[in-house]
Design an enzyme around this catalytic site. Structure first.
Site, PDB file in Angstrom:
ATOM      1  N   ASN A 208     -10.430  -7.658   3.730  1.00  0.00           N
ATOM      2  CA  ASN A 208      -9.822  -7.721   5.214  1.00  0.00           C
ATOM      3  C   ASN A 208     -10.748  -7.439   6.180  1.00  0.00           C
ATOM      4  O   ASN A 208     -12.145  -7.174   5.984  1.00  0.00           O
ATOM      5  CB  ASN A 208      -8.684  -6.540   5.064  1.00  0.00           C
ATOM      6  CG  ASN A 208      -9.075  -5.177   4.694  1.00  0.00           C
ATOM      7  OD1 ASN A 208     -10.034  -4.589   5.570  1.00  0.00           O
ATOM      8  ND2 ASN A 208      -8.722  -4.610   3.752  1.00  0.00           N
ATOM      9  N   LYS A 335       6.239   4.749   8.689  1.00  0.00           N
ATOM     10  CA  LYS A 335       5.282   4.822   7.776  1.00  0.00           C
ATOM     11  C   LYS A 335       4.922   6.320   7.602  1.00  0.00           C
ATOM     12  O   LYS A 335       4.641   6.588   6.388  1.00  0.00           O
ATOM     13  CB  LYS A 335       3.997   4.090   8.119  1.00  0.00           C
ATOM     14  CG  LYS A 335       3.187   3.568   6.973  1.00  0.00           C
ATOM     15  CD  LYS A 335       2.052   2.598   7.430  1.00  0.00           C
ATOM     16  CE  LYS A 335       2.629   1.053   7.149  1.00  0.00           C
ATOM     17  NZ  LYS A 335       1.514   0.158   7.728  1.00  0.00           N
TER      18      LYS A 335
HETATM   19  N1  CTP Z   1      -3.408   3.085   2.533  1.00  0.00           N
HETATM   20  C1  CTP Z   1      -3.938   3.644   1.219  1.00  0.00           C
HETATM   21  N2  CTP Z   1      -3.659   2.979   0.180  1.00  0.00           N
HETATM   22  C2  CTP Z   1      -3.290   1.706  -0.065  1.00  0.00           C
HETATM   23  C3  CTP Z   1      -2.777   1.022   1.263  1.00  0.00           C
HETATM   24  C4  CTP Z   1      -2.840   1.702   2.317  1.00  0.00           C
HETATM   25  O1  CTP Z   1      -4.312   4.779   1.202  1.00  0.00           O
HETATM   26  N3  CTP Z   1      -3.065   1.199  -1.151  1.00  0.00           N
HETATM   27  C5  CTP Z   1      -3.350   3.938   3.610  1.00  0.00           C
HETATM   28  C6  CTP Z   1      -4.270   3.426   4.518  1.00  0.00           C
HETATM   29  O2  CTP Z   1      -5.519   4.041   4.426  1.00  0.00           O
HETATM   30  C7  CTP Z   1      -3.573   3.678   5.989  1.00  0.00           C
HETATM   31  C8  CTP Z   1      -2.136   3.835   5.568  1.00  0.00           C
HETATM   32  O3  CTP Z   1      -2.108   3.773   4.231  1.00  0.00           O
HETATM   33  O4  CTP Z   1      -4.086   5.115   6.164  1.00  0.00           O
HETATM   34  C9  CTP Z   1      -1.274   2.763   5.892  1.00  0.00           C
HETATM   35  O5  CTP Z   1      -2.247   1.372   5.814  1.00  0.00           O
HETATM   36  P1  CTP Z   1      -1.575  -0.034   6.143  1.00  0.00           P
HETATM   37  O6  CTP Z   1      -2.160  -1.131   5.676  1.00  0.00           O
HETATM   38  O7  CTP Z   1      -1.014   0.012   7.607  1.00  0.00           O
HETATM   39  O8  CTP Z   1      -0.173  -0.160   5.461  1.00  0.00           O
HETATM   40  P2  CTP Z   1       0.281  -0.253   3.814  1.00  0.00           P
HETATM   41  O9  CTP Z   1       0.505   1.093   3.423  1.00  0.00           O
HETATM   42  O10 CTP Z   1      -0.678  -1.163   3.302  1.00  0.00           O
HETATM   43  O11 CTP Z   1       1.936  -0.997   4.196  1.00  0.00           O
HETATM   44  P3  CTP Z   1       2.109  -2.603   4.886  1.00  0.00           P
HETATM   45  O12 CTP Z   1       0.696  -3.417   4.629  1.00  0.00           O
HETATM   46  O13 CTP Z   1       3.201  -2.823   4.048  1.00  0.00           O
HETATM   47  O14 CTP Z   1       2.101  -2.138   6.279  1.00  0.00           O
END
Ligand code: CTP
Length: 402
Positions: A208, A335
């Site tokens: 990403n 979230k």
């Molecule tokens: N995060 C994590 N482990 C994952 C995914 C996310 O620790 N497998 C953490 C990220 O570091 C961040 C938070 O969760 O602090 C939110 O990440 P984000 O990418 O915004 O959300 P997701 O949990 O991935 O959900 P979505 O992609 O559906 O919005």
């Protein structure tokens, strides 16, 4: 042991603030050895600097003593930190290109210590693409910039380029030397940063756009406040922040394992953009089969933030990020509840905005309030966030005593 620095004063009108800077450092019992460039010498009295610092000022790499004793090497070996204040546009450009034609630039090239740079120049010189390019390169090379302020400049123009005030420079120096008041001394912090890479085959991976700039800045700001920081970083192009224990990982599973090892901690900040899915990687490079694209079935990765938030060794303060393309504040609040963390730092990443940039605009969401913050540099944001953490931990401690 008493700490000391090498201070390089270069050719900018802000050099007139050097005596005050030396005075403040000496008042804090920090030793100061000074190099003045030919340009710097046009603005300061060497006699005054010698008197204030208590040491001979170095100006000429070819002076008999300086040459015999190899002072351009010894400055960084015998002091704890190199500070360039003021740093002129010219000296910054020389540093970037490794030019070593006088005592200051040769010392900087021979430097094996941390480097703090406080630029000072006219606004147009500061915002010129050449200077901005050079400053970005200096940061990549591991220097820390003490950002110039905005105000009336000596030339009469108003804008950015004013050297940071001596108080602010002293604060940074103390943070690096660990001599100042350290609000987070004794506190353990865990920070995740950067992207993850999930292999598809030996050549390809799922990744990403995260650069790691925000997470690394938070790790640096926590360390500057005295915390013992473990930074678990995905693959980034950034240098390891000084004074931080860095664990380099590639995949989400490796990031989780490194976080698990770093617990217990008092604070956890999950700034990493963890890949949500992986595939079972192929050991061989997947070959193109004519007209038939391969199909992958994605497996969900562990959620590190949720894992830490619900851990039996849960840190006192768990902070997550929310990268959203819709209503960042609303989605961030959801979230926060869903992940079980204390705060969410929500940002709007529509069109890939924020990723890789030097500035950030966030909304801080806690159980009590939703605070939109103005746009600011990722460094500044990290410092402000750490100030909030300090206030929160203090309040928690005093509530606990009540
Ligand atoms: N995060 C994590 N482990 C994952 C995914 C996310 O620790 N497998 C953490 C990220 O570091 C961040 C938070 O969760 O602090 C939110 O990440 P984000 O990418 O915004 O959300 P997701 O949990 O991935 O959900 P979505 O992609 O559906 O919005």
């Amino acid at each position: 042991m008493a700490k000391s620095i090498t201070l390089i004063v270069s050719g900018s009108i802000a050099a007139i603030k050097a005596p005050e800077l030396i005075r403040q450092l000496r008042a804090k019992k920090i030793g100061v050895h000074v190099i003045v460039t030919a340009g710097g010498a046009k603005f300061v009295s060497l006699k005054e600097i010698e008197k204030l610092s208590g040491h001979k000022v170095s100006t000429d790499i070819f002076a008999p003593d300086e040459m015999r004793d190899m002072w351009h090497i010894r400055f960084s070996r015998e002091t704890d930190l190199i500070v360039v204040a003021p740093a002129s546009a010219d000296l910054i450009a020389k540093m970037v290109h490794g030019i070593a034609d006088d005592m200051a630039s040769a010392t900087l090239l021979a430097n094996n210590k941390k480097l703090l740079v406080a630029p000072a120049m006219n606004t147009q010189m500061w915002i010129h693409p050449a200077t901005q390019r050079n400053v970005a390169q200096l940061v990549k090379d591991g220097a820390e910039i003490i950002e110039p302020g905005v105000g009336m400049l000596a030339c009469g123009e108003v804008g950015a380029g004013r050297m940071a005030e001596p108080e602010a420079i002293v604060k940074k120096i103390e943070a690096v030397l660990g001599t100042g008041y350290l609000a987070l001394k004794g506190i353990k912090a865990l920070v995740t940063s950067g992207p993850t890479h999930e292999a598809i085959d030996p050549v390809r991976y799922i990744a990403n756009r995260s650069s790691g700039k925000q997470g690394h800045a938070i790790a640096r700001a926590l360390a500057a406040a005295g915390a013992k920081v473990t930074l678990v970083s995905g693959p980034t192009a950034l240098p390891d922040p000084a004074g931080v224990s860095v664990k380099h990982v590639t995949t989400a599973a490796e990031m989780l394992a490194a976080c698990e090892k770093a617990l217990p901690a008092d604070i956890a900040v999950c700034a990493a953009a963890v890949g949500d899915w992986r595939v079972t990687p192929s050991a061989q490079k997947i070959k193109k089969a004519k007209g038939k694209a391969p199909e992958f079935s994605l497996v969900e990765n562990p959620d590190i933030l949720r894992h830490i938030s619900t851990h039996k060794k849960r840190p006192k303060l768990v902070i997550g990020f929310a990268a959203e393309t819709g209503n960042a504040a609303k989605l961030g609040a959801e979230k926060r509840k869903e992940k079980g963390c204390d705060w969410i730092v929500a940002n709007d990443v529509s069109d890939g905005k924020i990723f890789g940039e030097d500035n950030n605009k966030i909304t801080l969401i806690t159980s009590k309030k939703t605070e939109p913050w103005p746009r600011m540099s990722k460094e500044k944001l990290a410092e402000k966030l750490v100030e909030k953490m300090i206030a929160h931990l203090r309040k928690k401690a005093s509530d606990g005593r009540a």
